[in-house]
Design a protein around this motif. Structure first.
Motif, short mmCIF file in Angstrom:
data_model
loop_
_atom_site.label_atom_id
_atom_site.label_comp_id
_atom_site.label_asym_id
_atom_site.label_seq_id
_atom_site.Cartn_x
_atom_site.Cartn_y
_atom_site.Cartn_z
N ASN A 95 43.62 27.86 2.02
CA ASN A 95 45.04 28.13 1.87
C ASN A 95 45.58 27.46 0.61
OD1 ASN A 95 47.71 28.88 3.36
ND2 ASN A 95 48.02 26.76 2.73
N HIS A 97 49.68 26.82 -1.47
CA HIS A 97 51.12 27.06 -1.58
C HIS A 97 51.39 27.75 -2.91
CE1 HIS A 97 51.19 23.82 1.43
NE2 HIS A 97 52.31 24.37 1.82
N ARG A 131 44.51 32.72 2.44
CA ARG A 131 45.94 32.82 2.71
C ARG A 131 46.74 32.10 1.64
NH1 ARG A 131 49.32 29.18 5.36
NH2 ARG A 131 50.92 30.10 6.66
N GLN A 133 50.86 30.75 1.09
CA GLN A 133 52.14 30.55 1.76
C GLN A 133 53.19 30.17 0.74
OE1 GLN A 133 50.52 27.31 4.31
NE2 GLN A 133 52.37 26.21 3.73
N SER A 135 57.63 29.04 0.46
CA SER A 135 58.93 28.78 1.08
C SER A 135 60.01 29.19 0.09
CB SER A 135 59.08 27.31 1.47
OG SER A 135 59.12 26.49 0.32
N PHE A 152 53.88 39.61 1.21
CA PHE A 152 54.13 38.45 2.05
C PHE A 152 55.00 38.86 3.23
CE2 PHE A 152 52.73 36.39 -1.72
CZ PHE A 152 52.33 35.11 -1.37
N LEU A 173 59.94 30.71 5.58
CA LEU A 173 58.53 30.52 5.28
C LEU A 173 57.83 31.88 5.31
CD1 LEU A 173 57.93 27.41 7.56
CD2 LEU A 173 58.60 27.46 5.15
N GLN A 175 53.95 34.11 4.38
CA GLN A 175 52.52 34.04 4.13
C GLN A 175 52.00 35.41 3.72
OE1 GLN A 175 50.24 33.01 7.62
NE2 GLN A 175 50.38 35.05 8.49
N ARG A 176 50.89 35.38 3.01
CA ARG A 176 50.16 36.61 2.69
C ARG A 176 48.70 36.34 3.00
NH1 ARG A 176 49.84 39.98 -3.05
NH2 ARG A 176 47.94 41.14 -2.52
#
Length: 185
Positions: A95, A97, A131, A133, A135, A152, A173, A175-176
């Motif tokens: 993962n 960000h 993944r 993520q 914000s 996303f 929040l 995610q993809r």
């Protein structure tokens, strides 16, 4: 090594380099009125080549250590934005960000949609992540639109998530999911 990607005939997504310090300081100075509502308070040296060189040194150490990928959107010698994958976690999580910003003069041209898609493709095929993520402040409609256009999905709400503009602000929040491969494949 991650190669540059042409987003348009005049803008490329490429890894940041120490030589970008002055151009990055210029980009922040040109666009601070536009960016200030989305960014934390910055010290005065943030807007100088020396301040950006210090920041880039840290970012490039993160790249060398596999913890982050700092890209710039460049139009010739002019920086018009940035995309960063940070907090990269390998193994079963795989993962990162996603963060990004655009200079004021680059808004509304679809550049960030192209850049986020390129970053996601690199995260999938070259970094082998599963993944991403992100914000986004609840009131940042433009950023919500970028994430939705790039696959996303909203997965949650985080009250009082970041201290920006002198107050704690709520974020959504996202995610993809990039793939469903087993780690390491």
């Amino acid at each position: 090594m991650i190669k540059p990607r042409h987003l348009t005939t005049s803008v490329e997504l490429r890894l940041a380099a120490l030589d970008d310090a002055a151009a990055l300081a210029d980009a922040y100075t040109r666009s601070w009125d536009h960016l200030e509502r989305w960014e934390p308070a910055r010290p005065s040296n943030w807007f100088t080549a020396d301040g950006q060189r210090e920041r880039l040194t840290s970012a490039l150490e993160g790249l060398a250590g596999g913890r982050s990928v700092p890209w710039l959107l460049a139009s010739g010698d002019r920086i018009v934005g940035a995309v960063t994958l940070s907090d990269i976690v390998p193994g079963p999580f795989r993962n990162a960000h996603l963060g990004y910003w655009l200079a004021a003069e680059a808004v509304g041209r679809g550049l960030m949609t192209l850049a986020v898609n390129a970053a996601a493709e690199i995260a999938d095929t070259e970094l082998k992540l599963h993944r991403l993520q992100a914000s986004v402040f609840v009131h940042n409609a433009a950023s919500h639109a970028v994430l939705e256009r790039t696959g996303f999905i909203k997965i949650g709400f985080a009250p009082n998530y970041l201290y920006i503009g002198g107050r704690w602000q709520d974020s959504n929040l996202f995610q993809r999911i990039l793939n469903n491969r087993a780690p390491g494949t």
